[in-house]
Design a protein around this motif. Sequence first.
Motif: not given
Length: 372
Positions: A224-235
């Motif tokens: 889930x973390x990889x999925x989110x981080x692949x779409x948003x880089x500066x959260x």
Amino acid sequence: MNGNAMSNRFSDYESQWLAPYAMHSQDSEGRVHSEPTHPYRGPFQRDRDRIIHSSAFRRLAHKTQVFTGEMGDYHRTRLTHTLEVASIARTLGRALRLNEDLIEALCLAHDIGHPPFGHAGEDVLDECLKEHGGFNHNRQALRIVELLESRYPDFPGLNLSQEVLSGQTTRARRGSTSEQPLLEVQVVDAADSIAYDSHDADDSLELGLLEFDQLLAVPLWREAAEHVQSRYTALQPAQLRSAIVHRLIEKLVSDLLSATWERLDEEAVQSVVAVRSCNRRLVGPSKEIASHKAQLESFLFNEVYRHPTVLKKRSIAGEALQAMFERFSSHPEKLPDKFFKRADVDGLPRAIGDFLAGMTDRYSLDEYRRGA
Ligand code: MG
């Protein structure tokens, strides 16, 4: 429009929308104390409303889910957990074309029997009552809705529909295990597990009981973390965490739906009777996700539920409940009238158990400190 016409419209709506394997209101086995049908609410809507208006339901706002109230204001209480379960379960139920009203009633009642301080409180009460049948929150939920709530002049408890009671009985393992529960009941169990897997991870991070990197060792969280981080880089960390929790729930819900549809197809289930006589539960995750969920749950068990801070709170709560149980055993006259009278029917230990189990976290500690 008169009451009969409304109730016909209600069954028409259900027969058009619900799947053949869903529980239809018109097939309900009814209530222990029979009541006339309501002009504009179906039986399971009434069940839901009765649960929401009960005092045991309101008290869930002040009862521990995993983390106690003084640890902060962010984390889930027993009430918000219950609402998250209902939200997930209704989504599942609507997608599967099951009876959402029944699902909602089952969800809202599912944790209503929890004593103060969650499983810590449950363990202590079980020990105190071990010579008298023990204590279990699922069985206690049945006592509350069948007996202890006193809101209606015509009957004790809430006089809920048999389908709500039998669903809760399945949770309490009191019923026969040879028959599968309704799909609506199976959905509630699945939603409960999806809710606590995701919110306990979220709460633990917020409370600082876990570090973000620790959770990356768990495949389900890492994916889930990889999925989110692949779409948003500066959260920001809090945004990242929320986005991961959303992704996790989405993934668990989508997997559960596709695995359940597959089983429904394989078994060619076309009725409630067929659901009951199936040789397996039909609602559940795929094999792969079931094993990933088990890894997350075992991680949470070891790192969070056994965390020294959590264990310390558990032991303080346990001492308070144990001491109060002993005090009321020696001085039953100090029990509130309602419970003092129940001792004549169920014996003193059970009446004390009912009183203590109904307390909120704060009330139980206040009573303990004031020497109740
Ligand atoms: Mg629960």
